[in-house]
Scaffold this motif. Sequence first.
Motif, mmCIF file in Angstrom:
data_model
loop_
_atom_site.group_PDB
_atom_site.id
_atom_site.type_symbol
_atom_site.label_atom_id
_atom_site.label_comp_id
_atom_site.label_asym_id
_atom_site.label_seq_id
_atom_site.Cartn_x
_atom_site.Cartn_y
_atom_site.Cartn_z
ATOM 1 N N LEU A 156 -36.781 5.239 19.794
ATOM 2 C CA LEU A 156 -37.058 6.591 19.319
ATOM 3 C C LEU A 156 -35.990 7.570 19.770
ATOM 4 O O LEU A 156 -35.526 8.410 18.984
ATOM 5 C CB LEU A 156 -38.436 7.046 19.806
ATOM 6 C CG LEU A 156 -38.898 8.416 19.338
ATOM 7 C CD1 LEU A 156 -38.979 8.474 17.820
ATOM 8 C CD2 LEU A 156 -40.253 8.750 19.950
ATOM 9 N N SER A 157 -35.565 7.477 21.022
ATOM 10 C CA SER A 157 -34.522 8.370 21.536
ATOM 11 C C SER A 157 -33.225 8.223 20.749
ATOM 12 O O SER A 157 -32.597 9.213 20.364
ATOM 13 C CB SER A 157 -34.253 8.086 23.014
ATOM 14 O OG SER A 157 -35.388 8.365 23.785
ATOM 15 N N VAL A 158 -32.844 6.978 20.501
ATOM 16 C CA VAL A 158 -31.610 6.708 19.755
ATOM 17 C C VAL A 158 -31.738 7.222 18.319
ATOM 18 O O VAL A 158 -30.839 7.882 17.795
ATOM 19 C CB VAL A 158 -31.275 5.204 19.792
ATOM 20 C CG1 VAL A 158 -30.164 4.865 18.813
ATOM 21 C CG2 VAL A 158 -30.879 4.791 21.200
ATOM 22 N N GLY A 200 -28.400 8.260 26.081
ATOM 23 C CA GLY A 200 -28.336 7.515 27.332
ATOM 24 C C GLY A 200 -27.988 6.049 27.185
ATOM 25 O O GLY A 200 -28.204 5.268 28.107
ATOM 26 N N TYR A 201 -27.441 5.674 26.033
ATOM 27 C CA TYR A 201 -27.111 4.269 25.770
ATOM 28 C C TYR A 201 -25.659 4.161 25.333
ATOM 29 O O TYR A 201 -24.951 5.156 25.289
ATOM 30 C CB TYR A 201 -28.070 3.700 24.708
ATOM 31 C CG TYR A 201 -29.502 3.925 25.102
ATOM 32 C CD1 TYR A 201 -30.127 3.063 26.000
ATOM 33 C CD2 TYR A 201 -30.213 5.007 24.636
ATOM 34 C CE1 TYR A 201 -31.435 3.287 26.410
ATOM 35 C CE2 TYR A 201 -31.519 5.253 25.039
ATOM 36 C CZ TYR A 201 -32.117 4.383 25.927
ATOM 37 O OH TYR A 201 -33.391 4.621 26.342
ATOM 38 N N LYS A 202 -25.222 2.952 25.013
ATOM 39 C CA LYS A 202 -23.815 2.751 24.694
ATOM 40 C C LYS A 202 -23.658 1.805 23.496
ATOM 41 O O LYS A 202 -24.294 0.746 23.453
ATOM 42 C CB LYS A 202 -23.090 2.147 25.901
ATOM 43 C CG LYS A 202 -21.616 1.939 25.682
ATOM 44 C CD LYS A 202 -20.959 1.374 26.934
ATOM 45 C CE LYS A 202 -19.485 1.157 26.687
ATOM 46 N NZ LYS A 202 -18.814 0.603 27.843
ATOM 47 N N VAL A 203 -22.806 2.224 22.553
ATOM 48 C CA VAL A 203 -22.453 1.335 21.449
ATOM 49 C C VAL A 203 -21.450 0.327 21.991
ATOM 50 O O VAL A 203 -20.478 0.688 22.657
ATOM 51 C CB VAL A 203 -21.833 2.123 20.268
ATOM 52 C CG1 VAL A 203 -21.292 1.172 19.207
ATOM 53 C CG2 VAL A 203 -22.861 3.052 19.650
ATOM 54 N N VAL A 204 -21.712 -0.957 21.736
ATOM 55 C CA VAL A 204 -20.812 -2.014 22.241
ATOM 56 C C VAL A 204 -20.137 -2.734 21.099
ATOM 57 O O VAL A 204 -20.541 -2.655 19.974
ATOM 58 C CB VAL A 204 -21.567 -3.027 23.120
ATOM 59 C CG1 VAL A 204 -21.977 -2.357 24.420
ATOM 60 C CG2 VAL A 204 -22.768 -3.600 22.433
ATOM 61 N N MET A 218 -31.152 -0.605 25.197
ATOM 62 C CA MET A 218 -32.473 -0.321 24.632
ATOM 63 C C MET A 218 -33.434 -1.442 25.051
ATOM 64 O O MET A 218 -33.148 -2.606 24.809
ATOM 65 C CB MET A 218 -32.431 -0.246 23.110
ATOM 66 C CG MET A 218 -31.675 0.918 22.539
ATOM 67 S SD MET A 218 -31.915 1.109 20.742
ATOM 68 C CE MET A 218 -31.355 -0.474 20.117
ATOM 69 N N THR A 219 -34.542 -1.052 25.680
ATOM 70 C CA THR A 219 -35.489 -2.065 26.163
ATOM 71 C C THR A 219 -36.908 -1.876 25.662
ATOM 72 O O THR A 219 -37.765 -2.706 25.946
ATOM 73 C CB THR A 219 -35.510 -2.079 27.702
ATOM 74 O OG1 THR A 219 -35.914 -0.780 28.161
ATOM 75 C CG2 THR A 219 -34.151 -2.441 28.280
ATOM 76 N N ASP A 239 -33.801 -1.384 16.644
ATOM 77 C CA ASP A 239 -34.620 -2.514 17.089
ATOM 78 C C ASP A 239 -34.169 -2.918 18.486
ATOM 79 O O ASP A 239 -33.082 -3.468 18.656
ATOM 80 C CB ASP A 239 -34.468 -3.680 16.117
ATOM 81 C CG ASP A 239 -35.379 -4.849 16.439
ATOM 82 O OD1 ASP A 239 -35.921 -4.915 17.566
ATOM 83 O OD2 ASP A 239 -35.556 -5.710 15.566
ATOM 84 N N HIS A 240 -35.003 -2.620 19.474
ATOM 85 C CA HIS A 240 -34.618 -2.927 20.856
ATOM 86 C C HIS A 240 -34.560 -4.420 21.125
ATOM 87 O O HIS A 240 -33.842 -4.864 22.016
ATOM 88 C CB HIS A 240 -35.541 -2.229 21.855
ATOM 89 C CG HIS A 240 -36.897 -2.835 21.965
ATOM 90 N ND1 HIS A 240 -37.929 -2.514 21.108
ATOM 91 C CD2 HIS A 240 -37.416 -3.738 22.842
ATOM 92 C CE1 HIS A 240 -39.001 -3.191 21.445
ATOM 93 N NE2 HIS A 240 -38.724 -3.949 22.509
#
Length: 66
Positions: A18-20, A62-66, A11-12, A36-37
């Motif tokens: 918003l997408s998340v 389009g993101y990843k939980v780490v 997230m940047t 919170d990016h």
Amino acid sequence: MATKEFAVDGMTCGHCELSVKEEIGEIAGVTDVTADHTTGKVTVAGEGFSDEDVAKAVAEAGYKVV
């Protein structure tokens, strides 16, 4: 009600947040989502959702939980 925090990679910007938030918000039982990016943190509140549900929704955005 449970509240869980997740670290999300990638997230940047505000659009990313918003997408998340939109994807996680579609999970049954989720009542509130904050993202919170700047910190890479997402907080999810509600009942009956799993970590796996959140990880799948984050991946859909389009993101990843780490």
